[in-house]
Design an enzyme around this catalytic site. Structure first.
Site, short mmCIF file in Angstrom:
data_model
loop_
_atom_site.label_atom_id
_atom_site.label_comp_id
_atom_site.label_asym_id
_atom_site.label_seq_id
_atom_site.Cartn_x
_atom_site.Cartn_y
_atom_site.Cartn_z
N HIS A 19 0.84 -1.21 0.00
CA HIS A 19 0.00 0.00 0.00
C HIS A 19 0.87 1.26 0.00
O HIS A 19 0.58 2.23 -0.71
CB HIS A 19 -0.88 0.04 1.26
CG HIS A 19 -1.85 -1.09 1.40
ND1 HIS A 19 -1.93 -1.87 2.52
CD2 HIS A 19 -2.80 -1.56 0.55
CE1 HIS A 19 -2.89 -2.78 2.36
NE2 HIS A 19 -3.42 -2.62 1.17
N LYS A 43 -16.27 -8.09 5.01
CA LYS A 43 -15.00 -8.41 5.67
C LYS A 43 -15.11 -8.28 7.18
O LYS A 43 -15.81 -7.39 7.68
CB LYS A 43 -13.90 -7.44 5.18
CG LYS A 43 -13.35 -7.79 3.84
CD LYS A 43 -12.04 -7.07 3.59
CE LYS A 43 -11.39 -7.59 2.31
NZ LYS A 43 -10.10 -6.92 2.05
N ARG A 96 -2.10 -6.14 -8.28
CA ARG A 96 -0.94 -7.00 -8.01
C ARG A 96 -0.78 -8.09 -9.06
O ARG A 96 0.30 -8.43 -9.46
CB ARG A 96 -1.07 -7.64 -6.63
CG ARG A 96 -0.86 -6.66 -5.51
CD ARG A 96 -1.32 -7.23 -4.21
NE ARG A 96 -2.74 -7.57 -4.31
CZ ARG A 96 -3.42 -8.23 -3.39
NH1 ARG A 96 -2.80 -8.65 -2.31
NH2 ARG A 96 -4.71 -8.46 -3.54
N SER A 134 -2.75 -8.03 3.14
CA SER A 134 -2.99 -7.84 4.58
C SER A 134 -3.27 -9.18 5.26
O SER A 134 -2.82 -9.41 6.38
CB SER A 134 -4.15 -6.88 4.79
OG SER A 134 -3.84 -5.63 4.21
N1 COA Z 1 -0.18 -4.05 -2.04
C1 COA Z 1 -0.48 -4.95 -1.11
N2 COA Z 1 -1.71 -5.41 -0.90
C2 COA Z 1 -2.68 -4.91 -1.65
C3 COA Z 1 -2.44 -3.95 -2.64
C4 COA Z 1 -1.12 -3.52 -2.82
N3 COA Z 1 -0.80 -2.62 -3.74
N4 COA Z 1 -3.59 -3.67 -3.26
C5 COA Z 1 -4.53 -4.41 -2.66
N5 COA Z 1 -3.97 -5.16 -1.70
C6 COA Z 1 -4.65 -6.17 -0.87
C7 COA Z 1 -5.12 -5.72 0.46
O1 COA Z 1 -4.11 -5.88 1.44
C8 COA Z 1 -6.29 -6.64 0.70
O2 COA Z 1 -5.81 -7.86 1.17
P1 COA Z 1 -6.69 -8.86 2.02
O3 COA Z 1 -7.81 -9.31 1.12
O4 COA Z 1 -5.73 -9.92 2.33
O5 COA Z 1 -7.18 -8.11 3.20
C9 COA Z 1 -6.86 -6.87 -0.70
O6 COA Z 1 -5.83 -6.52 -1.58
C10 COA Z 1 -8.04 -6.04 -1.10
O7 COA Z 1 -8.23 -5.01 -0.20
P2 COA Z 1 -8.57 -3.51 -0.47
O8 COA Z 1 -7.76 -2.97 -1.57
O9 COA Z 1 -8.44 -2.83 0.81
O10 COA Z 1 -10.03 -3.60 -1.01
P3 COA Z 1 -11.35 -4.08 -0.36
O11 COA Z 1 -11.85 -5.19 -1.20
O12 COA Z 1 -11.25 -4.35 1.10
O13 COA Z 1 -12.27 -2.81 -0.61
C11 COA Z 1 -12.99 -0.54 -0.41
C12 COA Z 1 -12.16 -1.69 0.16
C13 COA Z 1 -13.08 0.50 0.67
C14 COA Z 1 -12.31 0.04 -1.66
C15 COA Z 1 -14.39 -1.05 -0.87
O14 COA Z 1 -14.93 -1.89 0.12
C16 COA Z 1 -15.35 0.08 -1.10
O15 COA Z 1 -15.31 0.77 -2.10
N6 COA Z 1 -16.27 0.31 -0.13
C17 COA Z 1 -17.25 1.38 -0.13
C18 COA Z 1 -18.62 0.86 -0.57
C19 COA Z 1 -18.76 0.94 -2.04
O16 COA Z 1 -18.66 1.98 -2.66
N7 COA Z 1 -19.05 -0.24 -2.64
C20 COA Z 1 -19.28 -0.33 -4.05
C21 COA Z 1 -18.01 -0.51 -4.80
S1 COA Z 1 -18.44 -0.75 -6.50
#
Ligand code: COA
Length: 165
Positions: A19, A43, A96, A134
């Site tokens: 991140h 989650k 990724r 994560s």
């Molecule tokens: N490096 C390391 N890890 C990364 C990464 C990077 N560059 N990019 C993504 N990841 C990992 C994260 O660590 C996470 O890992 P995990 O699954 O082991 O926990 C995974 O990728 C995805 O996590 P994240 O990028 O945080 O996305 P998310 O699926 O949890 O979504 C929001 C988070 C906030 C973006 C999403 O829930 C959201 O938009 N919520 C608001 C409601 C909404 O608008 N919904 C409609 C969307 S269309």
């Protein structure tokens, strides 16, 4: 020329070097970058929102570069509604591997339908950050393994504390 404001949303449960790499590179592309801690109802989080924000702020302060144009916040709404509230132009997501693509594509298209004026851009993860997630960091920490390759000292300490309980 008008200033470009971007949001890098995520769960950051907890923040990793993957991140931080995306934050560093995005902060060079935009005038202002908001790192927004969100909540995905599907989650179960290890850290509450307040702690995830605190760990992000702390990790940014200790990372290699001072991020003058980066702000850390949290939100509880649809991402695009939050983006409209703060007048953001762009959403940044990290990619990724192909495994990320399908979900990102779906979310990107939905966000485009909901808010056609807000663009989503994807930054490719640096090769050394590809295996980081994560969940992986949490699993290693749960078994008392060393996560210092993947995340900051502050996060490592907090994970130790959490799993020693
Ligand atoms: N490096 C390391 N890890 C990364 C990464 C990077 N560059 N990019 C993504 N990841 C990992 C994260 O660590 C996470 O890992 P995990 O699954 O082991 O926990 C995974 O990728 C995805 O996590 P994240 O990028 O945080 O996305 P998310 O699926 O949890 O979504 C929001 C988070 C906030 C973006 C999403 O829930 C959201 O938009 N919520 C608001 C409601 C909404 O608008 N919904 C409609 C969307 S269309």
């Amino acid at each position: 020329m008008s200033k470009l404001k971007a949001i890098y949303p995520g769960s950051f449960d907890p923040v990793t070097y993957g991140h931080l790499d995306i934050i560093k590179r995005s902060s060079l592309l935009f005038d202002e970058l908001i790192v927004a801690v969100g909540n995905n109802p599907k989650k179960e989080y290890l850290f509450d929102t307040e702690k995830r924000v605190e760990l992000l702020k702390d990790s940014l302060n200790s990372f290699e570069k001072k991020f003058k144009n980066v702000k850390v916040t949290s939100f509880n709404t649809l991402l695009v509604d939050y983006a409209k509230d703060v007048n953001a132009d762009v959403l940044v997501r990290g990619l990724r591997a192909v495994t990320d693509f399908e979900r990102e594509f779906q979310m990107g298209i939905a966000n485009m339908d909901l808010a056609p004026n807000i663009e989503t851009i994807f930054l490719l993860t640096k090769p050394h950050c590809m295996p980081i997630s994560s969940s992986l960091v949490k699993e290693i920490a749960m078994y008392n393994g060393d996560v210092s390759e993947y995340t900051t000292q502050k996060v490592s300490k907090e994970l130790k504390r959490k799993f020693s309980k």
